[in-house]
Design an enzyme around this catalytic site. Structure first.
Site, short mmCIF file in Angstrom:
data_model
loop_
_atom_site.label_atom_id
_atom_site.label_comp_id
_atom_site.label_asym_id
_atom_site.label_seq_id
_atom_site.Cartn_x
_atom_site.Cartn_y
_atom_site.Cartn_z
N ARG A 71 0.79 -1.22 0.00
CA ARG A 71 0.00 0.00 0.00
C ARG A 71 0.83 1.27 0.00
O ARG A 71 0.62 2.16 -0.83
CB ARG A 71 -0.87 0.07 1.27
N THR A 72 1.74 1.37 0.95
CA THR A 72 2.46 2.65 1.10
C THR A 72 3.28 2.94 -0.15
O THR A 72 3.23 4.03 -0.71
CB THR A 72 3.37 2.59 2.35
N LYS A 115 26.41 -4.43 -2.82
CA LYS A 115 27.88 -4.44 -2.94
C LYS A 115 28.54 -3.84 -1.71
O LYS A 115 29.75 -3.87 -1.59
CB LYS A 115 28.30 -3.60 -4.15
N ARG A 175 11.35 3.98 3.31
CA ARG A 175 10.96 3.03 4.36
C ARG A 175 12.19 2.19 4.69
O ARG A 175 12.87 1.70 3.79
CB ARG A 175 9.82 2.12 3.91
N HIS A 232 5.31 6.48 11.15
CA HIS A 232 4.79 6.26 9.79
C HIS A 232 3.76 7.37 9.56
O HIS A 232 2.56 7.13 9.57
CB HIS A 232 4.17 4.86 9.74
C1 NCD Z 1 1.62 -0.96 7.99
C2 NCD Z 1 3.09 -0.60 8.14
O1 NCD Z 1 3.91 -0.92 7.29
O2 NCD Z 1 3.37 0.02 9.13
N1 NCD Z 1 1.26 -1.16 6.67
C3 NCD Z 1 0.99 -0.05 5.94
O3 NCD Z 1 1.83 0.80 5.74
N2 NCD Z 1 -0.27 0.07 5.49
C4 NCD Z 1 1.17 -2.04 8.88
C5 NCD Z 1 1.89 -3.35 8.86
O4 NCD Z 1 2.99 -3.51 8.40
O5 NCD Z 1 1.28 -4.30 9.34
#
Ligand code: NCD
Length: 299
Positions: free
Chosen positions: A54-55, A83, A104, A132
């Site tokens: 999703r993100t 590397k 991320r 997040h």
């Molecule tokens: C979440 C995350 O990565 O923090 N997912 C997301 O971004 N929608 C929740 C998760 O990893 O379970």
């Protein structure tokens, strides 16, 4: 006016209540109207050192819907990181090639380090169990759409309070508003770390077998569910399992909504999807508008 241009988006903590409400107002506008040329000529770099559906895809979709190009990676094995290239050098190179970095990474603080390393804006798309912020904003956007307010809400978060960044963000985000009560329902061993607690929050450490009864007694406005994140738990994570079923939901007040950032594994039964107040797929869609707004504001 608020100043967003060139700004890093690292934690929901860095935003005032007014700024949050401004972002949510813009998200409503972006939902109604597509702006296909707003970011024409800009490049968004998405650096995903940790799995994401999703993100990652919604930042990418948001960028492209606004006319920007997208570069980046979601598998470090195909980059020079494999590397042995340092984090900082990778960031410097990607910053040469783009106008904003979305990152991320499993390590807390990595987005802050990225922001210190490069001069273009950095958006934290999850730094380990820590923050997040785009998830927090989409969670607030979702609650605001349904309840028309972000004050006086009762939220029952269910799952791993210790490691789950969605819950950490919800406490910090709702903490900017008034009179919210948040309960973190969790098994022993997964309590909320002190750094995320505030006066709105209370741990409810329970035997998860009693979850349905506890929720029915609490009568929350929101049940915010999360998976047990196996990747952050040492040893057997199975012992922490729980399950929200249609039976759980039937015992809740009619107005209670069920949220989940997704992905779900086995903690939220698919039968619940039919329930009208199961809003997690809508919630995920709201992420698109929030991410469009964040990219537009920092650029
Ligand atoms: C979440 C995350 O990565 O923090 N997912 C997301 O971004 N929608 C929740 C998760 O990893 O379970």
């Amino acid at each position: 006016m608020y100043k967003f241009k060139g700004r890093d988006i690292l934690s929901i903590k860095d935003f005032s209540k007014e700024e949050i409400l401004y972002i949510l107002r813009l998200a409503s506008k972006f939902e109604k109207k597509v702006n296909p040329n707003l970011l024409k000529g800009k490049i968004v770099a998405t650096l995903f050192y940790e799995p994401s559906t999703r993100t990652h895809q919604s930042f990418s979709s948001a960028a492209q819907r606004l006319g920007a190009g997208v570069i980046g990676f979601d598998n470090i094995n195909v980059t020079s990181i494999k590397k042995g290239e340092s984090f900082e050098d990778t960031l410097r190179i990607m910053a040469n090639l783009s106008d904003v970095i979305v990152i991320r990474h499993p390590k807390p603080g990595s987005a802050d380090l990225a922001a210190k390393t490069v001069s273009i804006p950095v958006i934290n798309a999850g730094d380990g169990p820590n923050n997040h912020p785009s998830q927090t904003l989409l969670d607030l956007f979702t609650m605001q759409k349904i309840f028309k307010r972000l004050d006086n809400l009762k939220i029952a978060m269910v799952g791993d309070m210790k490691h789950y960044r969605t819950f950490h963000g919800q406490i910090l985000g709702l903490g900017k508003f008034s009179n919210n009560k948040i309960y973190g329902i969790c098994p022993k061993g997964l309590e909320m770390p002190d750094e995320f607690k505030n006066e709105n929050y209370q741990d409810l450490v329970i035997n998860m077998k009693n979850l349905d009864e506890i929720l029915a007694t609490l009568k929350p406005d929101v049940v915010s569910v999360g998976r047990i994140p196996r990747e952050y738990i040492k040893g057997n994570s199975k012992k922490y399992s729980f399950r929200i079923t249609i039976e759980t939901v039937k015992k809740l007040p009619k107005h209670t909504i069920i949220m989940h950032p997704l992905p779900r594994i086995d903690e939220l039964d698919t039968e619940v999807d039919e329930y009208p107040n199961a809003i997690y797929f809508q919630q995920a869609k709201n992420g698109l508008y929030i991410r469009e707004v964040l990219l537009a504001l920092v650029l």
